[in-house]
Design an enzyme around this catalytic site. Structure first.
Site, PDB file in Angstrom:
ATOM      1  N   ASP A  19       0.852  -1.187   0.000  1.00 43.47           N
ATOM      2  CA  ASP A  19       0.000   0.000   0.000  1.00 43.47           C
ATOM      3  C   ASP A  19       0.887   1.236   0.000  1.00 43.47           C
ATOM      4  O   ASP A  19       1.742   1.391   0.877  1.00 43.47           O
ATOM      5  CB  ASP A  19      -0.896  -0.032   1.253  1.00 43.47           C
ATOM      6  CG  ASP A  19      -1.935   1.078   1.262  1.00 43.47           C
ATOM      7  OD1 ASP A  19      -2.158   1.681   0.199  1.00 43.47           O
ATOM      8  OD2 ASP A  19      -2.495   1.340   2.338  1.00 43.47           O
ATOM      9  N   ASP A 113      -3.256   2.293  -5.825  1.00 46.60           N
ATOM     10  CA  ASP A 113      -2.013   2.263  -5.052  1.00 46.60           C
ATOM     11  C   ASP A 113      -1.918   1.087  -4.084  1.00 46.60           C
ATOM     12  O   ASP A 113      -1.144   1.128  -3.159  1.00 46.60           O
ATOM     13  CB  ASP A 113      -1.865   3.567  -4.264  1.00 46.60           C
ATOM     14  CG  ASP A 113      -2.782   3.639  -3.065  1.00 46.60           C
ATOM     15  OD1 ASP A 113      -3.950   3.219  -3.195  1.00 46.60           O
ATOM     16  OD2 ASP A 113      -2.321   4.076  -2.004  1.00 46.60           O
ATOM     17  N   GLU A 114      -2.704   0.048  -4.320  1.00 44.94           N
ATOM     18  CA  GLU A 114      -2.756  -1.055  -3.362  1.00 44.94           C
ATOM     19  C   GLU A 114      -2.894  -2.365  -4.098  1.00 44.94           C
ATOM     20  O   GLU A 114      -3.595  -2.426  -5.103  1.00 44.94           O
ATOM     21  CB  GLU A 114      -4.047  -0.921  -2.554  1.00 44.94           C
ATOM     22  CG  GLU A 114      -3.933  -0.567  -1.121  1.00 44.94           C
ATOM     23  CD  GLU A 114      -5.315  -0.572  -0.504  1.00 44.94           C
ATOM     24  OE1 GLU A 114      -5.797  -1.652  -0.138  1.00 44.94           O
ATOM     25  OE2 GLU A 114      -5.907   0.514  -0.414  1.00 44.94           O
TER      26      GLU A 114
HETATM   27 MG   LIG Z   1      -2.519   3.931   0.173  1.00 41.53          MG
END
Ligand SMILES: [Mg+2]
Length: 455
Positions: A19, A113-114
Site C-alpha cells: 500500500d 495504489d494497493e
Molecule cells: Mg494507500
C-alpha cells in the site's frame, strides 16, 4: 518442486499487501518538491470539497481522507490544498503494477495504489516473504521515488492489517517513520490481532461495531474469547461464523489475480447546485473527455455508458445504455451521456454529476476497428420512424457509433502529441465534435470543486 524450508515452511499461503503511503499527496510532493515536509492536502478546497489524500504532516493535525475540506482547513489552517492530477496518478500506478508483476503473476489490484500479492510460490526464486517485501519497498523507492508499506501474513486480512501497522505514524508531536514491513507469522497472529479494535476486522462496519460494543466487545481478543455459538446467536449463522473466524485470523479468501476493473468514471460535486440542463450538458461533455482519456490511458473500451445524478435532496438516479460497439473516444461518449442526461427529469438542483463506462472488452486495433465500424454510411443508419420513443434512443447511439469510428484514429494521434508535448499542445479545435466537445478542464479530480475553480 523444491519444498519450502525455513521459518515460513508451515504457512499454507503467503500473502503480501502493498500500500502506497499517502499516494496522491506523495505524488504531488514528488512533482512539486517545494511542498516537501509541508501539510499537503489533495482534494477539493471549496466549500463542498472533500480530502482525497493528505501528507502525514497534515495527518498530524487530525486531517484524514474523505473528510470535508472545510473541516480539514479548520484542523490545519496552514495546509496547502492541491488540485488532484488523476492522469498522473494512473501513470504512476501503472509503473507500480509493473513492479508487482516482476515479483509474481498472482497480483490482485485493490486500487491505484494497493494490491495483494500471493508469493507462496515466488519464494522459491526470490527468498523469504520478508526478503520479497523489503525488495518491493526498495524497488518502489528506487524506481518511483515514493514510499510504500508492506504487510505479510498467511491471509489477505492479516496482510492488510500488517501493512497498516507498517505505516508511518502521525501524532501531534510529529511524524514517526513506520517499520515499512511488518511480517505476522501464523504463531504470532494471536498476539498481533487480539489488541486491535474489533472494528479493524473485515466486515465489521459501524453497525456491527456498535452491536459488538453493546455486548462489551471492544477488541479482536474480546471477540475471540467469546464462544462461537454465542456470536452466532447474536449475529446469525453466516455472519456469526464469519466474525468468529476472522477474530481467530481465519480468512480463506484467495488472492484473485487480474481482477479487472469493472468501470471507469469521473464524478464531481458542484460548488452550488445546478438546475440548468444546458449547463449540466456542458459538464457531461467535459467529464466525457476526461473519462475517455482515462480509458485510452488504461487501454480500455466499454459498451455501457452510465450517467449518475445526485439531486440537492441527495436522491440518486443512474441511467445506463449499452451500445452495440465499444466506446473510448470523447465525442462518442459525450453523445451517449448527453442523451442519458436529457432523459433524466430535473425536478431539483443537481448536486453531483458523474459519467462512467463499464462492460470492458479489448479494443481491436485501429485497422480492424475502422473495418468493423466504418459500417453503414451515415445516411444508411436506421434511425426509426420520427417521433418514436425508441428512435430517440437509437439516434444518439447511431451518431455515437459514427463518431467513435471517425474519431478513434484522430484521437490516437492527439493522445500521442499530448503525451509528447503536453496537454495544451493540441487546441480545442481538434476536440470539437458534433456536439461541440470542449477542452478538458484544468482540474481532472473527482472529489469536488476547488475554491478557485470557476463556478
Ligand atoms: Mg494507500
Amino acid at each position: 518442486m523444491d519444498e519450502i524450508t525455513g521459518p515460513e515452511a508451515g504457512w499454507e499461503r503467503v500473502v503480501l499487501h502493498v500500500d502506497m503511503d499517502a499516494f496522491f499527496a506523495a505524488v504531488e510532493v514528488l512533482d512539486q518538491p517545494d511542498l516537501a515536509g509541508r501539510p499537503v492536502i489533495v482534494g477539493g478546497s471549496g466549500a463542498r470539497g472533500v480530502v482525497a489524500s493528505c501528507t502525514y504532516e497534515a495527518r498530524a493535525f487530525g486531517v484524514r481522507s474523505a473528510m470535508p475540506s472545510v473541516r480539514a482547513r479548520r484542523l490545519c489552517p496552514d495546509a496547502v490544498f492541491v488540485d488532484g492530477h488523476y492522469a498522473r496518478y494512473s501513470e504512476v500506478s501503472r509503473e507500480l503494477h509493473r513492479l508487482f508483476a516482476e515479483v509474481t503473476p498472482l497480483v490482485e489490484p485493490i486500487g491505484l495504489d494497493e494490491a495483494f500479492l500471493d508469493v507462496t510460490g515466488a519464494r522459491r526464486l526470490l527468498g523469504s516473504a520478508e526478503t520479497i517485501a523489503r525488495g518491493i519497498r526498495d524497488r518502489v523507492r528506487t524506481v518511483l521515488a515514493l514510499d510504500c508499506s508492506v504487510g505479510v501474513g498467511r491471509s489477505k486480512m492479516v496482510a492488510k492489517l500488517a501493512s497498516r501497522a507498517a505505516k508511518p505514524v502521525a501524532t501531534r508531536q510529529g511524524v514517526r517513520p513506520g517499520p515499512g514491513v511488518v511480517v505476522v507469522a501464523p504463531e504470532a497472529e494471536t498476539a498481533f490481532l487480539h489488541p486491535l479494535p474489533v472494528r479493524a476486522l473485515w466486515g465489521v462496519g459501524p453497525a456491527t461495531g456498535d452491536r459488538l460494543a453493546g455486548l462489551g466487545i471492544a477488541t479482536v481478543g474480546d471477540l475471540a474469547a467469546l464462544p462461537e455459538d454465542i456470536v452466532v446467536r447474536h449475529f446469525g449463522q453466516a455472519q456469526g461464523t464469519h466474525l468468529a473466524q476472522l477474530a481467530r485470523g481465519v480468512d480463506p479468501g484467495p488472492v484473485v489475480a487480474d481482477r479487472a476493473a469493472k468501470s471507469l468514471g469521473h464524478e464531481e460535486t458542484f460548488r452550488s447546485d445546478i438546475a440548468d440542463l444546458a449547463e449540466l450538458g456542458r459538464h457531461v461533455v467535459r467529464m466525457s473527455e476526461s473519462v475517455a482519456r482515462q480509458l485510452r490511458d488504461a487501454g480500455l473500451a466499454g459498451r455501457t455508458v452510465t450517467v449518475k445524478v445526485k439531486f440537492s435532496d441527495f436522491t440518486l438516479i443512474t441511467r445506463s445504455h449499452t451500445l452495440g460497439f465499444l466506446v473510448d473516444t470523447a465525442p462518442a461518449l459525450a453523445t451517449v451521456a448527453t442523451a442519458l442526461l436529457e432523459a433524466v427529469e430535473l425536478r431539483a438542483g443537481v448536486r453531483l454529476l458523474g459519467v462512467s463506462v463499464s462492460g470492458f472488452e479489448d479494443l481491436p486495433s485501429t485497422e480492424q476497428l475502422a473495418f468493423s465500424l466504418a459500417g453503414p454510411e451515415p445516411e444508411d443508419v436506421p434511425e426509426g420512424p420520427a417521433g418514436d420513443d425508441g428512435a430517440e434512443r437509437l439516434a444518439p447511439a447511431a451518431r455515437a457509433a459514427r463518431l467513435q469510428a471517425n474519431w478513434r484514429e484522430l484521437t490516437a494521434a492527439v493522445d500521442a502529441i499530448r503525451s509528447r508535448y503536453g496537454k495544451t499542445a493540441v487546441g480545442p479545435a481538434a476536440l470539437v465534435g458534433e456536439h461541440g466537445v470542449e477542452v478538458p478542464g484544468r482540474r481532472d479530480a473527482p472529489w469536488g470543486p476547488s475554491a478557485e475553480a470557476p463556478p
